[in-house]
Design a protein around this motif. Structure first.
Motif, mmCIF file in Angstrom:
data_model
loop_
_atom_site.group_PDB
_atom_site.id
_atom_site.type_symbol
_atom_site.label_atom_id
_atom_site.label_comp_id
_atom_site.label_asym_id
_atom_site.label_seq_id
_atom_site.Cartn_x
_atom_site.Cartn_y
_atom_site.Cartn_z
ATOM 1 N N THR A 69 0.843 -1.202 0.000
ATOM 2 C CA THR A 69 0.000 0.000 0.000
ATOM 3 C C THR A 69 0.875 1.248 0.000
ATOM 4 O O THR A 69 1.818 1.355 0.798
ATOM 5 C CB THR A 69 -0.930 0.018 1.227
ATOM 6 O OG1 THR A 69 -1.748 -1.146 1.213
ATOM 7 C CG2 THR A 69 -1.816 1.246 1.216
ATOM 8 N N ARG A 70 0.530 2.166 -0.905
ATOM 9 C CA ARG A 70 1.218 3.461 -0.953
ATOM 10 C C ARG A 70 0.239 4.501 -1.498
ATOM 11 O O ARG A 70 -0.430 4.256 -2.504
ATOM 12 C CB ARG A 70 2.459 3.405 -1.852
ATOM 13 C CG ARG A 70 3.360 4.653 -1.711
ATOM 14 C CD ARG A 70 4.604 4.505 -2.549
ATOM 15 N NE ARG A 70 4.322 4.661 -3.981
ATOM 16 C CZ ARG A 70 5.211 4.417 -4.938
ATOM 17 N NH1 ARG A 70 6.410 3.957 -4.620
ATOM 18 N NH2 ARG A 70 4.889 4.599 -6.214
ATOM 19 N N SER A 71 0.164 5.613 -0.799
ATOM 20 C CA SER A 71 -0.739 6.697 -1.207
ATOM 21 C C SER A 71 -2.174 6.179 -1.380
ATOM 22 O O SER A 71 -2.847 6.479 -2.376
ATOM 23 C CB SER A 71 -0.245 7.324 -2.514
ATOM 24 O OG SER A 71 1.067 7.825 -2.360
ATOM 25 N N LYS A 72 -2.600 5.390 -0.411
ATOM 26 C CA LYS A 72 -3.957 4.838 -0.381
ATOM 27 C C LYS A 72 -4.254 3.884 -1.531
ATOM 28 O O LYS A 72 -5.408 3.551 -1.794
ATOM 29 C CB LYS A 72 -4.997 5.951 -0.358
ATOM 30 C CG LYS A 72 -4.935 6.836 0.878
ATOM 31 C CD LYS A 72 -6.040 7.874 0.866
ATOM 32 C CE LYS A 72 -5.977 8.733 2.136
ATOM 33 N NZ LYS A 72 -7.059 9.754 2.163
ATOM 34 N N LYS A 73 -3.212 3.480 -2.249
ATOM 35 C CA LYS A 73 -3.383 2.492 -3.306
ATOM 36 C C LYS A 73 -2.750 1.172 -2.867
ATOM 37 O O LYS A 73 -1.615 1.159 -2.382
ATOM 38 C CB LYS A 73 -2.735 2.983 -4.605
ATOM 39 C CG LYS A 73 -3.426 4.206 -5.188
ATOM 40 C CD LYS A 73 -2.750 4.647 -6.466
ATOM 41 C CE LYS A 73 -3.454 5.883 -7.026
ATOM 42 N NZ LYS A 73 -2.803 6.375 -8.262
ATOM 43 N N LEU B 4 5.991 -4.154 2.896
ATOM 44 C CA LEU B 4 5.151 -5.262 2.447
ATOM 45 C C LEU B 4 4.447 -5.916 3.636
ATOM 46 O O LEU B 4 5.015 -6.027 4.720
ATOM 47 C CB LEU B 4 5.992 -6.315 1.728
ATOM 48 C CG LEU B 4 6.582 -5.949 0.365
ATOM 49 C CD1 LEU B 4 7.527 -7.052 -0.095
ATOM 50 C CD2 LEU B 4 5.477 -5.721 -0.656
ATOM 51 N N SER B 5 3.239 -6.345 3.431
ATOM 52 C CA SER B 5 2.525 -7.134 4.429
ATOM 53 C C SER B 5 2.021 -8.402 3.763
ATOM 54 O O SER B 5 1.739 -8.428 2.556
ATOM 55 C CB SER B 5 1.350 -6.346 5.022
ATOM 56 O OG SER B 5 0.444 -5.941 4.008
ATOM 57 N N ALA C 159 2.810 2.224 -13.507
ATOM 58 C CA ALA C 159 1.508 2.582 -14.058
ATOM 59 C C ALA C 159 0.401 2.398 -13.022
ATOM 60 O O ALA C 159 -0.493 3.249 -12.888
ATOM 61 C CB ALA C 159 1.219 1.737 -15.301
ATOM 62 N N LEU C 160 0.464 1.317 -12.282
ATOM 63 C CA LEU C 160 -0.554 1.064 -11.261
ATOM 64 C C LEU C 160 -0.475 2.085 -10.137
ATOM 65 O O LEU C 160 -1.495 2.525 -9.600
ATOM 66 C CB LEU C 160 -0.380 -0.353 -10.702
ATOM 67 C CG LEU C 160 -0.797 -1.505 -11.623
ATOM 68 C CD1 LEU C 160 -0.338 -2.843 -11.048
ATOM 69 C CD2 LEU C 160 -2.313 -1.511 -11.821
#
Length: 786
Positions: free
Chosen positions: A521-525, A548-549, A781-782
């Motif tokens: 998760t990064r920047s709510k993504k 990472l989780s 891109a994601l």
């Protein structure tokens, strides 16, 4: 049984084995036997079956603990199995956990080989004695401990589950309980440990197990992966027949209800014998203990997919089994090449087809006496016979003209194999489900009524053999064989596994043909990453490993059901007291155990980070620091009990309570508490008008009275549950978050194993073939979307 192009040369099959031999069954201590309250409901008959008296006080109380008997379900044809080897595109690491005899392992050999054809990596985890059997079938093997010979001998002595006093005096129960502890540990290791022979890393992505391996659902919960159970005897509640281990005694229940309740009672007995061992194992692996109210029915409550490996032409799927339970047919492995010794070939060619006598993994106390009974029956009927020595070493050393003593060979002396080849069977039950399958054979006309081992004599056995040689019995067996040959047991079992698998939550967001193992998760993504994709991104500094989780695509949440406030309070205090006593004892026992373990390692010359005294002190401190958590849990559980109790009252009165999902952390606790408050207050107000209206509509004046009563109770009780829940569920969520933060040992071990496997994946052919630049571009891109 000796095979010749898939056909049997035996005239009939005489055996103890069930549809596939049953496994080691639940182990019990003298606490269950000495409990007079239970004894009014459960005892062991002279032929070692279990009498379950549903008219007893215990059984009446027990009926309150089991889920309600479902209404009649419309029969639904089995789903069309359409998954093909080309359409299943994501390979999984599958561990198959099997406790039992060779006959229990054998169907899973065939299953594993079929799963390999879909690209899955399959590890079969079972007892050490089967290592060559498994590896010779091109499957990975992992040892889980336990001695199947010992387990089979134990079950012959205690076929009714409850151990005899003779067994108790010999201390067998303690030894079997210790063996089951080893099996639980072995099953967990089979999920995350490298291959013992090659050292290749392995982290399970799915578990297939027979139910008596017992660790399955707990391992699946710890890993957050799917579980699929497979077995050769009925283990799921049904009204169509009782539990195979139980004889039902009842005047207050109809046969369907009595049959249904028998499963819950046998499961309850199982939990009484193993619950403390299971919960001790769960604590060791950072899982919260399971209360007695939930432990026995855990598999049914969680709706774990279940596939039964018997022919539906012999026992059709009951109408009250839901869609996630399948009956796939018997599972046979491919007949291996076998060139019989000249002596066996000569014996088969020198006369009419013999009968086959085999008791496989059964271990009897007096093999000579048992052999004499067999010889007496053979002589009385005047037939030729092949006697398989089996684990009991039957047959003796004397050579007889019309009898051949068979050593080990790739035969399958089971009821399933006999029926497949159109051969009648005489079943001699020793324990477990064998009487059930003997009765099914008799009901089909393919054999006589089963003869219990303890009442077996030469005269009755001879009569049973004569019965099997009648043309009508051979015709009935052949009719079943004709139906069985249209079934595809192993393929149907694999399709059942795939159909129940949560495939939509499985794939990596970048490498879609690989399963996701990490969540990032990064920047709510948030994205799902396979081990290979994650390692590529880490190596190119695209992400930090610490961010990472572990990704759990099939999380398991165990919810405690509350019948009412009083019993809930009682359960909390009893559980808390037991936990505190156990924790205090571990303050002393764990240091002693750690001291002994460290000392043993030192004597063996193995490296150790701590001295024995330091290790013991650390273990004592760790155990002592856990004491406050037990007290804290009790303080959190009490308001939850009150809230659940109020909601249970409305449910018992026929009102509906919305389920807002499980409480797993502080966020979900706030959500459940808030939504519960809002919907309960709204429903209690609306119900004041709705319930009387529906009552008049459905039942006239009497319905109006019922509706007013239901509305009144809802208006009084629901808000109480809502207000209490507004505090209780957030507290429960906060406790669960705290528990997760302070119990990270298991998660860290899973993460370490997953990381090692990801690094190994880079060195494989699949890893070297990946387009690294494409992985990096798709990741960017994601992350930049939206």
């Amino acid at each position: 049984m000796y095979h010749n192009q898939g056909r049997s040369n035996s005239a009939l099959v005489l055996e103890a084995n069930s549809a596939e031999p049953s496994t080691s069954l639940p182990l019990y201590d003298d606490v269950v036997s000495a409990n007079t309250f239970v004894h009014g409901a459960i005892d062991v008959t002279a032929n070692d079956r279990i009498n379950v008296n549903l008219d007893s006080r215990f059984s009446r109380l027990f009926t309150r603990l089991v889920p309600p008997v479902p209404d009649d379900l419309p029969y639904i044809d089995p789903p069309a199995y359409s998954t093909t080897r080309s359409s299943w595109h994501i390979p999984l690491n599958i561990v198959i956990q099997v406790v039992g005899s060779r006959g229990d392992v054998q169907p899973f050999i065939a299953l594993g080989n079929e799963l390999q054809k879909y690209g899955h990596r399959v590890r079969l985890a079972t007892h050490d004695v089967f290592v060559d059997f498994v590896k010779s079938s091109n499957l990975e093997f992992f040892p889980i401990g336990g001695n199947p010979t010992d387990l089979m001998a134990y079950m012959v002595k205690n076929p009714g589950l409850i151990p005899s006093m003779k067994t108790l005096r010999k201390g067998d129960i303690q030894r079997k309980r210790a063996m089951m502890e080893d099996v639980l540990d072995g099953c967990w290791s089979s999920c995350i440990s490298p291959d013992p022979s090659t050292g290749v890393p392995f982290v399970a992505g799915a578990i297939i197990a027979n139910p008596v391996s017992f660790a399955h659902v707990h391992c699946a919960q710890a890993l957050g992966i799917p579980l699929h159970l497979m077995f050769t005897m009925p283990w799921s509640d049904t009204r169509e027949f009782p539990h195979p281990l139980a004889n039902i005694i009842s005047s207050n229940f109809n046969s369907g209800m009595a049959n249904y309740l028998s499963y819950g009672i046998v499961e309850w007995m199982t939990w009484q014998g193993l619950g403390d061992i299971v919960n001790r194992w769960r604590r060791k692996h950072d899982l919260e203990p399971i209360p007695t109210s939930e432990g026995p029915s855990l598999v049914a409550t969680l709706k774990i997919p279940f596939t039964y490996c018997w022919s539906p032409s012999l026992v059709p799927k009951p109408n009250d089994w839901p869609p996630h339970i399948d009956v796939c047919g018997f599972i046979f492995r491919e007949v291996p090449y076998y060139k019989p010794p000249r002596e066996l070939s000569d014996f088969l060619s020198q006369g009419p087809p013999p009968i086959y006598i085999g008791f496989g993994s059964i271990v009897v106390d007096d093999a000579d006496r048992f052999t004499a009974t067999l010889l007496e029956a053979i002589e009385a009927v005047g037939v030729r016979a092949i006697i398989s020595k089996g684990w009991s070493q039957l047959g003796g050393t004397e050579r007889l003209e019309n009898i051949f003593i068979l050593d080990d060979c790739p035969h399958a002396g089971t009821t399933a194999c006999g029926l497949l080849n159109g051969r009648p069977s005489v079943v001699v039950p020793f324990f477990g489900d064998q009487p059930f399958w003997g009765s099914m054979i008799a009901r089909s006309g393919a054999g006589p009524e089963p003869i219990p081992y303890k009442s077996l004599n030469g005269k009755d056995l001879g009569e049973a053999i004569k019965f099997c040689l009648e043309p009508k019995v051979a015709a009935a067996a052949q009719a079943i064989a004709n139906k069985m040959r249209t079934e595809t047991g192993v393929d149907a079992a694999v399709q059942s596994f795939h159909r129940n698998f949560p495939l939509e939550r499985l794939s990596c967001d970048i490498l879609g043909d690989l399963p996701a193992t990490w969540s990032y998760t990064r920047s709510k993504k948030t994205m799902r990453l396979s081990g290979l994709a994650a390692e590529i991104l880490i190596n190119h500094c695209k992400l930090d490993r610490k961010k990472l989780s572990l990704y759990q695509y099939n999380p398991v949440t165990i919810k405690h059901r509350r019948l009412d406030i009083l019993t809930g309070f009682t359960a909390v205090w009893v559980t808390t007291a037991a936990d505190l006593i156990g924790a205090l004892s571990r303050v002393v026992s764990e240091p002693a155990r750690e001291y002994q373990r460290t000392t043993t390692k030192s004597k063996k010359g193995e490296p150790s980070v701590q001295s024995p005294i330091t290790a013991a002190a650390a273990a004592s401190a760790e155990s002592f620091l856990k004491l406050p958590m037990h007290v804290l849990r009790a303080g959190v559980e009490i308001p939850v009990v009150v809230a659940d109790g109020f909601y249970a009252i409305t449910t018992l009165c026929g009102d509906r309570v919305q389920d807002h999902g499980p409480v797993t952390d502080w966020k979900s606790g706030i959500r459940v508490g808030g939504l519960g408050f809002a919907t309960s207050v709204f429903e209690s107000v609306v119900g004041l008008a709705f319930h009387p209206y529906r009552g008049v509509r459905d039942g006239g004046v009497i319905g109006l009275a019922k509706g007013v009563g239901r509305a009144t109770i809802g208006a009084a009780v629901k808000p109480c549950g809502a207000i209490t829940g507004l505090v209780a569920y957030p507290l429960q969520g906060a406790y669960k978050s705290l528990h997760t933060m302070t119990h990270l040992k298991t998660m860290k071990s899973i993460a370490a194993a997953t990381h090692v496997e990801g690094e190994y994946f880079l060195t494989t052919e699949r890893g070297r073939a990946v387009d690294t630049e494409r992985v990096l571009r798709e990741f960017d891109a994601l992350m930049n979307e939206g």
